[in-house]
Design an enzyme around this catalytic site. Structure first.
Site, PDB file in Angstrom:
ATOM      1  NE  ARG A 194      -2.220   9.486   2.463  1.00  0.00           N
ATOM      2  CZ  ARG A 194      -1.814   9.189   1.212  1.00  0.00           C
ATOM      3  NH1 ARG A 194      -1.025  10.029   0.546  1.00  0.00           N
ATOM      4  NH2 ARG A 194      -2.157   8.063   0.641  1.00  0.00           N
ATOM      5  N   GLY A 220       0.792  -1.232   0.000  1.00  0.00           N
ATOM      6  CA  GLY A 220       0.000   0.000   0.000  1.00  0.00           C
ATOM      7  C   GLY A 220       0.819   1.273   0.000  1.00  0.00           C
ATOM      8  CE  LYS A 274       9.094   8.612   8.216  1.00  0.00           C
ATOM      9  NZ  LYS A 274       7.708   8.822   7.823  1.00  0.00           N
ATOM     10  CG  HIS A 330      24.585   5.476  32.482  1.00  0.00           C
ATOM     11  ND1 HIS A 330      24.099   6.768  32.351  1.00  0.00           N
ATOM     12  CD2 HIS A 330      25.934   5.563  32.524  1.00  0.00           C
ATOM     13  CE1 HIS A 330      25.129   7.605  32.339  1.00  0.00           C
ATOM     14  NE2 HIS A 330      26.251   6.897  32.439  1.00  0.00           N
ATOM     15  N   GLY A 374       2.307  22.656   6.642  1.00  0.00           N
ATOM     16  CA  GLY A 374       3.392  22.370   7.597  1.00  0.00           C
ATOM     17  C   GLY A 374       2.995  21.303   8.585  1.00  0.00           C
ATOM     18  CB  ALA A 412       1.449   2.404   8.948  1.00  0.00           C
ATOM     19  CB  VAL A 414      -3.139  20.627   2.274  1.00  0.00           C
ATOM     20  CG1 VAL A 414      -2.231  21.805   1.974  1.00  0.00           C
ATOM     21  CG2 VAL A 414      -3.757  20.080   0.994  1.00  0.00           C
ATOM     22  CD  GLU A 451      -0.031  24.696   8.823  1.00  0.00           C
ATOM     23  OE1 GLU A 451       0.428  23.697   8.270  1.00  0.00           O
ATOM     24  OE2 GLU A 451      -1.249  24.837   9.086  1.00  0.00           O
TER      25      GLU A 451
HETATM   26  P1  FAD Z   1      -3.021   2.129   2.206  1.00  0.00           P
HETATM   27  O1  FAD Z   1      -1.645   1.921   2.695  1.00  0.00           O
HETATM   28  O2  FAD Z   1      -3.329   3.424   1.541  1.00  0.00           O
HETATM   29  O3  FAD Z   1      -3.327   0.936   1.204  1.00  0.00           O
HETATM   30  C1  FAD Z   1      -4.512   0.835   0.494  1.00  0.00           C
HETATM   31  C2  FAD Z   1      -4.278  -0.072  -0.698  1.00  0.00           C
HETATM   32  O4  FAD Z   1      -5.528  -0.365  -1.290  1.00  0.00           O
HETATM   33  C3  FAD Z   1      -3.436   0.573  -1.805  1.00  0.00           C
HETATM   34  O5  FAD Z   1      -2.336  -0.257  -2.108  1.00  0.00           O
HETATM   35  C4  FAD Z   1      -4.380   0.701  -2.985  1.00  0.00           C
HETATM   36  O6  FAD Z   1      -3.735   0.483  -4.237  1.00  0.00           O
HETATM   37  C5  FAD Z   1      -5.380  -0.415  -2.690  1.00  0.00           C
HETATM   38  N1  FAD Z   1      -6.698  -0.190  -3.264  1.00  0.00           N
HETATM   39  C6  FAD Z   1      -7.518   0.881  -3.079  1.00  0.00           C
HETATM   40  N2  FAD Z   1      -8.687   0.696  -3.718  1.00  0.00           N
HETATM   41  C7  FAD Z   1      -8.605  -0.514  -4.323  1.00  0.00           C
HETATM   42  C8  FAD Z   1      -9.504  -1.255  -5.134  1.00  0.00           C
HETATM   43  N3  FAD Z   1     -10.742  -0.806  -5.422  1.00  0.00           N
HETATM   44  N4  FAD Z   1      -9.098  -2.456  -5.605  1.00  0.00           N
HETATM   45  C9  FAD Z   1      -7.837  -2.936  -5.306  1.00  0.00           C
HETATM   46  N5  FAD Z   1      -6.972  -2.282  -4.540  1.00  0.00           N
HETATM   47  C10 FAD Z   1      -7.347  -1.088  -4.048  1.00  0.00           C
HETATM   48  N6  FAD Z   1       2.106   6.399   8.833  1.00  0.00           N
HETATM   49  C11 FAD Z   1       2.814   6.029   9.927  1.00  0.00           C
HETATM   50  O7  FAD Z   1       2.267   5.380  10.816  1.00  0.00           O
HETATM   51  N7  FAD Z   1       4.145   6.366  10.052  1.00  0.00           N
HETATM   52  C12 FAD Z   1       4.803   7.056   9.094  1.00  0.00           C
HETATM   53  O8  FAD Z   1       5.993   7.333   9.232  1.00  0.00           O
HETATM   54  C13 FAD Z   1       4.080   7.464   7.940  1.00  0.00           C
HETATM   55  N8  FAD Z   1       4.688   8.139   6.959  1.00  0.00           N
HETATM   56  C14 FAD Z   1       3.994   8.481   5.833  1.00  0.00           C
HETATM   57  C15 FAD Z   1       4.643   9.187   4.832  1.00  0.00           C
HETATM   58  C16 FAD Z   1       3.975   9.550   3.687  1.00  0.00           C
HETATM   59  C17 FAD Z   1       4.692  10.304   2.611  1.00  0.00           C
HETATM   60  C18 FAD Z   1       2.600   9.168   3.529  1.00  0.00           C
HETATM   61  C19 FAD Z   1       1.860   9.522   2.274  1.00  0.00           C
HETATM   62  C20 FAD Z   1       1.948   8.475   4.517  1.00  0.00           C
HETATM   63  C21 FAD Z   1       2.628   8.124   5.685  1.00  0.00           C
HETATM   64  N9  FAD Z   1       2.000   7.437   6.720  1.00  0.00           N
HETATM   65  C22 FAD Z   1       2.709   7.092   7.846  1.00  0.00           C
HETATM   66  C23 FAD Z   1       0.578   7.044   6.649  1.00  0.00           C
HETATM   67  C24 FAD Z   1       0.442   5.556   6.231  1.00  0.00           C
HETATM   68  O9  FAD Z   1       1.077   5.369   4.985  1.00  0.00           O
HETATM   69  C25 FAD Z   1      -1.015   5.183   6.160  1.00  0.00           C
HETATM   70  O10 FAD Z   1      -1.641   5.458   7.394  1.00  0.00           O
HETATM   71  C26 FAD Z   1      -1.181   3.700   5.857  1.00  0.00           C
HETATM   72  O11 FAD Z   1      -0.552   3.343   4.649  1.00  0.00           O
HETATM   73  C27 FAD Z   1      -2.661   3.329   5.796  1.00  0.00           C
HETATM   74  O12 FAD Z   1      -2.795   1.979   5.527  1.00  0.00           O
HETATM   75  P2  FAD Z   1      -4.103   1.383   4.832  1.00  0.00           P
HETATM   76  O13 FAD Z   1      -3.902  -0.093   4.825  1.00  0.00           O
HETATM   77  O14 FAD Z   1      -5.295   1.943   5.460  1.00  0.00           O
HETATM   78  O15 FAD Z   1      -4.103   1.947   3.337  1.00  0.00           O
HETATM   79  P1  NAD Z   2      -1.282  16.806   7.947  1.00  0.00           P
HETATM   80  O1  NAD Z   2      -2.704  16.817   8.334  1.00  0.00           O
HETATM   81  O2  NAD Z   2      -0.285  16.233   8.853  1.00  0.00           O
HETATM   82  O3  NAD Z   2      -0.809  18.313   7.672  1.00  0.00           O
HETATM   83  C1  NAD Z   2      -1.459  19.125   6.763  1.00  0.00           C
HETATM   84  C2  NAD Z   2      -1.130  20.565   7.113  1.00  0.00           C
HETATM   85  O4  NAD Z   2      -1.531  21.394   6.049  1.00  0.00           O
HETATM   86  C3  NAD Z   2      -1.840  21.064   8.368  1.00  0.00           C
HETATM   87  O5  NAD Z   2      -0.909  21.646   9.235  1.00  0.00           O
HETATM   88  C4  NAD Z   2      -2.849  22.072   7.826  1.00  0.00           C
HETATM   89  O6  NAD Z   2      -3.116  23.118   8.719  1.00  0.00           O
HETATM   90  C5  NAD Z   2      -2.148  22.556   6.578  1.00  0.00           C
HETATM   91  N1  NAD Z   2      -3.022  23.079   5.520  1.00  0.00           N
HETATM   92  C6  NAD Z   2      -4.225  22.600   5.122  1.00  0.00           C
HETATM   93  N2  NAD Z   2      -4.680  23.318   4.074  1.00  0.00           N
HETATM   94  C7  NAD Z   2      -3.745  24.274   3.799  1.00  0.00           C
HETATM   95  C8  NAD Z   2      -3.615  25.297   2.827  1.00  0.00           C
HETATM   96  N3  NAD Z   2      -4.567  25.488   1.903  1.00  0.00           N
HETATM   97  N4  NAD Z   2      -2.510  26.065   2.848  1.00  0.00           N
HETATM   98  C9  NAD Z   2      -1.536  25.870   3.782  1.00  0.00           C
HETATM   99  N5  NAD Z   2      -1.614  24.914   4.725  1.00  0.00           N
HETATM  100  C10 NAD Z   2      -2.686  24.112   4.729  1.00  0.00           C
HETATM  101  O7  NAD Z   2      -1.252  16.135   6.485  1.00  0.00           O
HETATM  102  P2  NAD Z   2      -0.037  15.585   5.614  1.00  0.00           P
HETATM  103  O8  NAD Z   2       1.245  16.171   6.043  1.00  0.00           O
HETATM  104  O9  NAD Z   2      -0.477  15.734   4.200  1.00  0.00           O
HETATM  105  O10 NAD Z   2      -0.045  14.047   5.974  1.00  0.00           O
HETATM  106  C11 NAD Z   2      -1.218  13.262   5.762  1.00  0.00           C
HETATM  107  C12 NAD Z   2      -1.347  12.184   6.797  1.00  0.00           C
HETATM  108  O11 NAD Z   2      -0.376  11.169   6.566  1.00  0.00           O
HETATM  109  C13 NAD Z   2      -1.075  12.661   8.220  1.00  0.00           C
HETATM  110  O12 NAD Z   2      -2.209  13.201   8.819  1.00  0.00           O
HETATM  111  C14 NAD Z   2      -0.656  11.393   8.893  1.00  0.00           C
HETATM  112  O13 NAD Z   2      -1.815  10.720   9.307  1.00  0.00           O
HETATM  113  C15 NAD Z   2       0.032  10.609   7.785  1.00  0.00           C
HETATM  114  N6  NAD Z   2       1.513  10.716   7.943  1.00  0.00           N
HETATM  115  C16 NAD Z   2       2.085  10.264   9.089  1.00  0.00           C
HETATM  116  C17 NAD Z   2       3.448  10.351   9.249  1.00  0.00           C
HETATM  117  C18 NAD Z   2       4.062   9.824  10.513  1.00  0.00           C
HETATM  118  O14 NAD Z   2       3.391   9.110  11.235  1.00  0.00           O
HETATM  119  N7  NAD Z   2       5.323  10.142  10.799  1.00  0.00           N
HETATM  120  C19 NAD Z   2       4.239  10.902   8.270  1.00  0.00           C
HETATM  121  C20 NAD Z   2       3.629  11.366   7.125  1.00  0.00           C
HETATM  122  C21 NAD Z   2       2.260  11.256   6.965  1.00  0.00           C
END
Ligand code: FAD
Ligand code: NAD
Length: 464
Positions: free
Chosen positions: A272, A41, A52, A443, A184, A319, A270, A206
């Site tokens: 997801r 995913g 990371k 420690h 941000g 995740a 901004v 932000e």
């Molecule tokens: P997803 O991982 O989004 O998986 C859904 C899957 O379903 C996808 O592979 C998609 O192709 C498939 N799918 C959708 N619809 C269909 C369909 N109709 N038929 C077949 N397949 C389909 N979270 C953390 O906890 N720690 C982090 O450090 C972190 N970093 C992140 C960094 C970034 C840049 C991003 C974008 C996200 C990050 N997240 C992080 C958030 C994390 O990736 C999500 O919370 C997590 O992947 C959600 O898991 P999920 O199983 O709900 O869905």
């Molecule tokens: P986020 O919700 O963390 O941050 C979005 C930011 O955009 C907020 O601070 C919001 O105030 C700002 N914003 C919204 N509309 C705006 C606009 N028009 N102009 C300027 N600022 C605006 O969302 P993200 O950074 O896109 O990440 C999405 C999700 O993915 C997170 O909520 C988190 O659940 C997950 N994620 C988690 C990790 C982790 O666990 N380390 C890392 C990356 C992503």
């Protein structure tokens, strides 16, 4: 058209879906999983893992870059380093590839049948999948929706060309010389920091009055300070308006003034949104909670035999929440008595320094009406942090004053993501301040800061 049946069908092989399928398979449930792209995913392919990897590469590059600048206090000097982003991205892709294969192997080992293609509901028990070899109809007793989430697009900054989402940012073959980040939050700051360390001139826009609004203000101060040291400009209370007429700059409205920020790339982060389109949600009558699918404490939707897990069900979109929900639903389908009984979901932001929050913030704890004991210990008084050149930040423990039950633990500091396990365990096991204070912490480690914070809350601090 082929027709097959199974007991459990999981749609989406992200961390929620694939964990659900593996656990169900292990428990002997006849399980199938459908994935349109690659196993793992968002998390594994374009999220947690690749981000990371990029952050690590940026940290390593920045370290040697600082040494080459000739001001390294450790006395290390070297000639001017360079980075080949093509190779960095290829290294990241190899990690992703290994994990893709690993997930596929684990599904196979658990006897889960994997189907590649896009799934679409026909009714509450039937799903159609467009596969490479034709249409496949699957009938299932139980269906788990684990379709995840996708990046939010701003109508005045549509993705394409120089306007990118995190997905494209993780596969750039060159470091942009100027990068404007809109948002941000988690992604904007994790990736914005990484690109600043790789050499981009970064500006973060932000909308709210401060960065990382999800965390309490004190926790984010060291992050804001470090961003400024790294030369990242942060505009808070500012709004992106679109690209300039020439397309060279991002137009921003900042406290009533309009300014243009030169940008080779504009990274829009901004938030997801749940992936609820294109798979026939309209064919089944599911209640919503805002844009998300509404679920109960067992992740059951409003339709019998249909569960939903992970990002598609709401915040926090993390995740490890998806994984925990997936494991729980698999056991429910296998006939176990389970419900969501977690006390806390840890939140970790991989900025510099890193931020961790588990359980209640001081403000949230105050709102319960309880009297509190709060202990905060700075890393500037921790020997290990000094030897790692990571003295910024602190650990904070929030507990009830009457029985010392720990309600929340937060930290900001270099490498504190790894302390999150101890924090979560303490909250999950219902630890009292005395449990943490009375545990021998090795420690010299940063984890001693955790013990010291608990001691401090008890009025018994040794090193502060
Ligand atoms: P997803 O991982 O989004 O998986 C859904 C899957 O379903 C996808 O592979 C998609 O192709 C498939 N799918 C959708 N619809 C269909 C369909 N109709 N038929 C077949 N397949 C389909 N979270 C953390 O906890 N720690 C982090 O450090 C972190 N970093 C992140 C960094 C970034 C840049 C991003 C974008 C996200 C990050 N997240 C992080 C958030 C994390 O990736 C999500 O919370 C997590 O992947 C959600 O898991 P999920 O199983 O709900 O869905
Ligand atoms: P986020 O919700 O963390 O941050 C979005 C930011 O955009 C907020 O601070 C919001 O105030 C700002 N914003 C919204 N509309 C705006 C606009 N028009 N102009 C300027 N600022 C605006 O969302 P993200 O950074 O896109 O990440 C999405 C999700 O993915 C997170 O909520 C988190 O659940 C997950 N994620 C988690 C990790 C982790 O666990 N380390 C890392 C990356 C992503």
């Amino acid at each position: 058209m082929k027709e097959i049946s199974c007991k459990l069908l999981v749609i989406g092989a992200g961390p929620g879906g694939y964990v659900c399928a593996i656990r169900a398979g292990q428990l002997g449930v006849d399980t199938m999983i459908v994935e349109a792209k690659k196993p793992g995913g968002t998390c594994l392919n374009v999220g947690c893992i690749p981000s990371k990897a990029l952050i690590h590469a940026a940290d390593e590059f920045f370290k040697v870059h600082e040494m080459a600048a000739g001001s390294d206090p450790l006395g290390i000097s070297l000639a001017s380093p360079a980075i080949d982003m093509g190779k960095t991205v290829a290294w990241k892709d190899r990690i992703v590839g290994r994990l893709n294969t690993g997930v596929a192997g684990l599904l196979k080992k658990a006897k889960v049948k994997s189907i590649e293609g896009w799934a679409r509901f026909c009714d509450g028990k039937t799903v159609e999948v467009e596969t490479e070899t034709g249409r496949q109809v699957i009938r299932a007793e139980t269906i788990v929706i684990a379709t995840g989430s996708t990046p939010v697009e701003l109508p005045f900054l549509p993705f394409g060309g120089k306007i990118i989402s995190s997905t494209e940012a993780l596969s750039l073959n060159a470091v942009p010389s100027t990068l404007a980040v809109v948002g941000g939050g988690y992604i904007g700051l994790e990736l914005g920091t990484a690109f600043a360390k790789l050499g981009s001139r970064v500006m973060v826009v932000e909308a709210l009055p401060r960065i990382l609004p999800l965390y309490d203000a004190e926790l984010t101060k060291p992050v804001a300070k470090r961003l400024s040291e790294l030369g990242v400009t942060v505009l808070t209370g500012a709004k992106a308006k679109g690209l300039s007429q020439s397309g060279e700059a991002l137009v921003v409205e900042d406290n009533g003034k309009t300014q243009e920020i030169p940008a080779d790339r504009v990274l829009v982060t901004v938030g997801r949104k749940p992936a609820t389109e294109g798979w026939g949600i309209e064919e089944i009558d599911l209640d919503r909670s805002g844009p998300f699918i509404r679920v109960d404490e067992r992740c059951h939707t409003s339709m019998r035999g249909v569960y939903a897990i992970g990002d598609v069900t709401g915040e926090p979109m993390l995740a490890h929440r998806a994984i925990a929900q997936g494991e729980m639903v698999a056991e429910i389908v296998a006939g176990h008595r389970r419900g969501w009984d977690k006390r806390a979901i840890p939140a970790v932001c991989f900025t510099d320094p890193e931020v961790v929050a588990v359980g209640m913030s001081p403000e949230e704890a105050r709102q319960t009406g309880a009297e509190l004991k709060i202990g905060q210990f700075p890393f500037s008084a921790n020997g290990r942090a000094m030897t790692l050149q990571g003295e910024a930040g602190f650990v904070r423990v929030v507990a009830r004053a009457d029985n010392h039950l720990v309600l929340g633990i937060q930290a900001v500091g270099s490498g504190v993501s790894e302390l999150s396990a101890a924090f979560s365990l303490a909250i999950e096991m219902g630890a009292r301040l005395e449990d943490i204070a009375g545990t021998i912490h090795a420690h010299p480690t940063q984890s001693e800061g955790f013990q010291e914070a608990a001691l401090k809350a008890l009025g018994q601090a040794l090193h502060a």
